[in-house]
Each structure stands twice: as structure tokens, then as C-alpha cells.
Design a protein around this motif. Structure first.
Motif, PDB file in Angstrom:
ATOM      1  N   LEU A  27      91.046 104.106  13.448  1.00  0.00           N
ATOM      2  CA  LEU A  27      91.207 104.161  12.000  1.00  0.00           C
ATOM      3  C   LEU A  27      91.707 105.502  11.504  1.00  0.00           C
ATOM      4  O   LEU A  27      92.364 105.589  10.463  1.00  0.00           O
ATOM      5  CB  LEU A  27      89.856 103.856  11.357  1.00  0.00           C
ATOM      6  CG  LEU A  27      89.854 103.640   9.859  1.00  0.00           C
ATOM      7  CD1 LEU A  27      90.518 102.328   9.526  1.00  0.00           C
ATOM      8  CD2 LEU A  27      88.445 103.673   9.335  1.00  0.00           C
ATOM      9  N   ASP A  28      91.388 106.558  12.261  1.00  0.00           N
ATOM     10  CA  ASP A  28      91.761 107.886  11.779  1.00  0.00           C
ATOM     11  C   ASP A  28      93.123 108.333  12.309  1.00  0.00           C
ATOM     12  O   ASP A  28      93.528 109.471  12.137  1.00  0.00           O
ATOM     13  CB  ASP A  28      90.688 108.914  12.163  1.00  0.00           C
ATOM     14  CG  ASP A  28      90.439 108.921  13.669  1.00  0.00           C
ATOM     15  OD1 ASP A  28      90.919 107.995  14.351  1.00  0.00           O
ATOM     16  OD2 ASP A  28      89.771 109.849  14.147  1.00  0.00           O
ATOM     17  N   GLY A  37      83.329  97.682  15.974  1.00  0.00           N
ATOM     18  CA  GLY A  37      82.373  98.791  15.967  1.00  0.00           C
ATOM     19  C   GLY A  37      83.075 100.119  16.208  1.00  0.00           C
ATOM     20  O   GLY A  37      82.812 101.109  15.545  1.00  0.00           O
ATOM     21  N   PHE A  91      86.213 100.782  15.646  1.00  0.00           N
ATOM     22  CA  PHE A  91      87.038 101.018  14.446  1.00  0.00           C
ATOM     23  C   PHE A  91      86.234 101.816  13.417  1.00  0.00           C
ATOM     24  O   PHE A  91      86.667 102.824  12.886  1.00  0.00           O
ATOM     25  CB  PHE A  91      87.445  99.651  13.899  1.00  0.00           C
ATOM     26  CG  PHE A  91      88.198  99.649  12.597  1.00  0.00           C
ATOM     27  CD1 PHE A  91      89.565  99.872  12.561  1.00  0.00           C
ATOM     28  CD2 PHE A  91      87.548  99.357  11.408  1.00  0.00           C
ATOM     29  CE1 PHE A  91      90.261  99.819  11.356  1.00  0.00           C
ATOM     30  CE2 PHE A  91      88.234  99.303  10.207  1.00  0.00           C
ATOM     31  CZ  PHE A  91      89.591  99.544  10.192  1.00  0.00           C
ATOM     32  N   LEU A  92      85.002 101.361  13.146  1.00  0.00           N
ATOM     33  CA  LEU A  92      84.154 102.025  12.163  1.00  0.00           C
ATOM     34  C   LEU A  92      83.627 103.365  12.677  1.00  0.00           C
ATOM     35  O   LEU A  92      83.549 104.333  11.932  1.00  0.00           O
ATOM     36  CB  LEU A  92      82.986 101.116  11.788  1.00  0.00           C
ATOM     37  CG  LEU A  92      83.385  99.841  11.056  1.00  0.00           C
ATOM     38  CD1 LEU A  92      82.190  98.921  10.920  1.00  0.00           C
ATOM     39  CD2 LEU A  92      83.970 100.153   9.692  1.00  0.00           C
ATOM     40  N   ALA A  93      83.274 103.387  13.959  1.00  0.00           N
ATOM     41  CA  ALA A  93      82.722 104.611  14.517  1.00  0.00           C
ATOM     42  C   ALA A  93      83.758 105.732  14.484  1.00  0.00           C
ATOM     43  O   ALA A  93      83.450 106.885  14.188  1.00  0.00           O
ATOM     44  CB  ALA A  93      82.231 104.374  15.942  1.00  0.00           C
ATOM     45  N   ALA A  95      86.113 106.004  12.343  1.00  0.00           N
ATOM     46  CA  ALA A  95      86.218 106.440  10.947  1.00  0.00           C
ATOM     47  C   ALA A  95      85.049 107.360  10.604  1.00  0.00           C
ATOM     48  O   ALA A  95      85.198 108.330   9.860  1.00  0.00           O
ATOM     49  CB  ALA A  95      86.216 105.231  10.023  1.00  0.00           C
ATOM     50  N   ALA A  96      83.875 107.049  11.175  1.00  0.00           N
ATOM     51  CA  ALA A  96      82.689 107.845  10.883  1.00  0.00           C
ATOM     52  C   ALA A  96      82.841 109.268  11.376  1.00  0.00           C
ATOM     53  O   ALA A  96      82.308 110.204  10.792  1.00  0.00           O
ATOM     54  CB  ALA A  96      81.454 107.200  11.514  1.00  0.00           C
ATOM     55  N   ALA A 117      85.769 110.744  11.701  1.00  0.00           N
ATOM     56  CA  ALA A 117      87.074 111.263  11.262  1.00  0.00           C
ATOM     57  C   ALA A 117      86.900 112.540  10.448  1.00  0.00           C
ATOM     58  O   ALA A 117      85.885 112.718   9.810  1.00  0.00           O
ATOM     59  CB  ALA A 117      87.807 110.215  10.414  1.00  0.00           C
ATOM     60  N   ALA A 137      91.100 107.848   5.799  1.00  0.00           N
ATOM     61  CA  ALA A 137      90.535 108.322   7.064  1.00  0.00           C
ATOM     62  C   ALA A 137      91.553 109.100   7.888  1.00  0.00           C
ATOM     63  O   ALA A 137      91.208 110.066   8.576  1.00  0.00           O
ATOM     64  CB  ALA A 137      89.989 107.152   7.874  1.00  0.00           C
ATOM     65  N   SER A 138      92.811 108.677   7.818  1.00  0.00           N
ATOM     66  CA  SER A 138      93.821 109.305   8.670  1.00  0.00           C
ATOM     67  C   SER A 138      94.580 110.420   7.946  1.00  0.00           C
ATOM     68  O   SER A 138      95.443 111.067   8.537  1.00  0.00           O
ATOM     69  CB  SER A 138      94.805 108.245   9.171  1.00  0.00           C
ATOM     70  OG  SER A 138      95.512 107.669   8.086  1.00  0.00           O
ATOM     71  N   VAL A 173      85.896 109.605   3.800  1.00  0.00           N
ATOM     72  CA  VAL A 173      85.083 108.590   4.477  1.00  0.00           C
ATOM     73  C   VAL A 173      83.627 109.050   4.565  1.00  0.00           C
ATOM     74  O   VAL A 173      83.364 110.221   4.824  1.00  0.00           O
ATOM     75  CB  VAL A 173      85.660 108.331   5.898  1.00  0.00           C
ATOM     76  CG1 VAL A 173      84.638 107.678   6.797  1.00  0.00           C
ATOM     77  CG2 VAL A 173      86.924 107.475   5.789  1.00  0.00           C
ATOM     78  N   PRO A 196      80.529 109.230   6.531  1.00  0.00           N
ATOM     79  CA  PRO A 196      80.256 108.993   7.954  1.00  0.00           C
ATOM     80  C   PRO A 196      78.950 108.255   8.244  1.00  0.00           C
ATOM     81  O   PRO A 196      78.895 107.441   9.161  1.00  0.00           O
ATOM     82  CB  PRO A 196      80.243 110.401   8.566  1.00  0.00           C
ATOM     83  CG  PRO A 196      80.073 111.336   7.419  1.00  0.00           C
ATOM     84  CD  PRO A 196      80.578 110.651   6.188  1.00  0.00           C
ATOM     85  N   LEU A 223      79.233 104.393   7.746  1.00  0.00           N
ATOM     86  CA  LEU A 223      80.143 103.812   8.741  1.00  0.00           C
ATOM     87  C   LEU A 223      79.538 103.833  10.132  1.00  0.00           C
ATOM     88  O   LEU A 223      79.693 102.882  10.896  1.00  0.00           O
ATOM     89  CB  LEU A 223      81.461 104.568   8.743  1.00  0.00           C
ATOM     90  CG  LEU A 223      82.340 104.225   7.566  1.00  0.00           C
ATOM     91  CD1 LEU A 223      83.572 105.097   7.592  1.00  0.00           C
ATOM     92  CD2 LEU A 223      82.722 102.756   7.605  1.00  0.00           C
ATOM     93  N   ALA A 224      78.846 104.923  10.452  1.00  0.00           N
ATOM     94  CA  ALA A 224      78.215 105.007  11.770  1.00  0.00           C
ATOM     95  C   ALA A 224      77.183 103.893  11.920  1.00  0.00           C
ATOM     96  O   ALA A 224      77.076 103.265  12.982  1.00  0.00           O
ATOM     97  CB  ALA A 224      77.573 106.380  11.954  1.00  0.00           C
ATOM     98  N   GLY A 267      78.991 100.636  12.354  1.00  0.00           N
ATOM     99  CA  GLY A 267      79.550 100.620  13.702  1.00  0.00           C
ATOM    100  C   GLY A 267      78.483 100.317  14.743  1.00  0.00           C
ATOM    101  O   GLY A 267      78.684  99.509  15.654  1.00  0.00           O
ATOM    102  N   LEU A 315      77.399  96.656  14.787  1.00  0.00           N
ATOM    103  CA  LEU A 315      78.324  95.792  15.530  1.00  0.00           C
ATOM    104  C   LEU A 315      78.273  96.079  17.023  1.00  0.00           C
ATOM    105  O   LEU A 315      78.340  95.163  17.843  1.00  0.00           O
ATOM    106  CB  LEU A 315      79.742  95.972  15.006  1.00  0.00           C
ATOM    107  CG  LEU A 315      79.950  95.496  13.572  1.00  0.00           C
ATOM    108  CD1 LEU A 315      81.330  95.917  13.070  1.00  0.00           C
ATOM    109  CD2 LEU A 315      79.793  93.990  13.472  1.00  0.00           C
ATOM    110  N   ALA A 316      78.161  97.348  17.368  1.00  0.00           N
ATOM    111  CA  ALA A 316      78.157  97.713  18.779  1.00  0.00           C
ATOM    112  C   ALA A 316      76.935  97.128  19.478  1.00  0.00           C
ATOM    113  O   ALA A 316      77.009  96.648  20.606  1.00  0.00           O
ATOM    114  CB  ALA A 316      78.187  99.239  18.927  1.00  0.00           C
TER     115      ALA A 316
END
Lengths: 120, 120
Positions: free
Chosen positions: A21-22, A111, A113-115, A117-118, A120, B54-55, B102, B104, B107-108, B111, B114-115
Motif C-alpha cells: 500500500l505504501d 492483512g 496490505f494493511l500492515a 500501511a500501518a 508506512a 500512504a504512498s 495513515v 498505524p 491498521l495494525a 491487519g 486478518l493475519a
């Protein structure tokens, strides 16, 4: 009597969702694809069903195992099908019942993807 | 030497969404709260904006930096606000512009949610 449900199948080798994502903005096409997966989890009943499957003994469950989310069995089946169509669950018919199981590849990708971003 | 399974623990006051997904079914209240976050990412335009933030250089961006997702600036502002309301972005006003970054912690947690399911 049993009409086979032919659901869209994800290619096994397909990248399930999204680039880091980043790294760069998602393209329109990537965003469309990724949104489908998040949309599948954007409903409280589906989230409860999803966690019911994930936490069920052996990591799998059928409609017959899930009856405590306050909706009727056909609604449960409908939501499980939606989760499957989004690639978050896989299923296998055994006898009378279809058993659902969390699809690890797709979830790991979401997961990550979000991690990413977290951090980033 | 014992192999203690010490999983990363979120600060008690900062549990932004959800218990480990494979532990037990979510309660109705947990599912409602978690669905809000996934819903924020269930829209292609918001996903593109989110990845743009994020990017972006320095991990932050204002509306003035994001103009290539094919929607007008007020729409961009609207979607960024939605992402902020869901806890996925934080913001800070500097001069004329509001800068988004973002978030963090949330999002963590998403993430990890899901993980954990992926390894269930």
C-alpha cells in the motif's frame, strides 16, 4: 434436487489483492478488485459468521454449526456464499452440508496490505 | 527454555477493533464496530485515496496532493473525512490545508485480525 452452485473460482496462482500500500497509489482496476474483499467484511453479520468459521473447531464450519448470530439459516447461507465469492472462504460439500473454511492466502494478502500501511 | 507464545499485545486502551479472529465469534457489538472500518475500505475511490496518502512522500498528503483519482476535490475531501471518521486516517490542519496521515494503530489491528484468520 441439489442444484450445484457454480461460484466464481479464484485462480490459485492469482495475486489475491493488492500491491504494498505504501509503494504507489492503487490503479482503478486494483482498487475495484480490492474493494470487493473489504466489502465482504463490511457487514456485521458477515463478520460474525466469518469469525464463527475461523474460530470453529478444526477451522471449518457448516451452516448447521452456526446458528447464534440472530439470522435465519437461509440468510446465513447467503452471507457465507458472499464471503466465498469474495475469496475469503473456501468450501467443500460433504454429504448433506457444505463446509466453509477461511482462505488463508487472500486473508494473508489483505492483512499484509494493511500492515504495510500501518508501518508506512 | 520454554517457548512462551507471547503475541504482540495492543495497549488495553487502544484496542481499536477486534479480538483475535480465531479465538471466538465476535459479539454483535464488536462486529458493528469492526464493520465500520472495513466499510471505509470497501469503496474503490477511498482505497485509491488511502493508498495515495500512504504512498505519498513523508506518509502524508492533503487534498491538494491528490487529484488523479478521477473525482472532484470536494468528493476527495468527503472520502478522506470518511476514512478519518473510521479511524484509518488522522489529520492535522497546517495553514490552508488539512494533511492526512495513515493511522498505524488501527491498521495494525485490522491487519492482525486478518493475519490471525489466515493462520487459523
Amino acid at each position: 434436487m441439489s442444484n450445484t452452485d457454480l461460484l466464481p473460482v479464484l485462480e490459485p496462482e492469482a495475486v489475491p489483492c493488492c500491491p504494498p500500500l505504501d509503494e504507489r497509489p492503487l490503479t482503478a482496476e486494483e482498487a475495484e478488485r480490492t474493494a470487493v474483499m473489504f466489502k465482504a467484511l463490511a457487514d456485521p453479520v458477515r463478520l460474525r459468521l466469518f469469525s464463527s468459521v475461523a474460530s470453529h473447531e478444526g477451522g471449518e464450519a457448516c451452516v448447521c454449526d452456526i446458528s447464534d448470530v440472530g439470522v435465519a439459516q437461509p440468510t446465513v447461507s447467503h452471507h457465507l456464499k458472499k464471503l466465498k465469492e469474495a475469496g475469503l472462504l473456501s468450501s467443500e460439500r460433504r454429504g448433506t452440508w457444505v463446509y466453509y473454511r477461511v482462505e488463508p492466502t487472500v486473508l494473508a494478502a489483505m492483512g499484509a496490505f494493511l500492515a504495510r500501511a500501518a508501518s508506512a
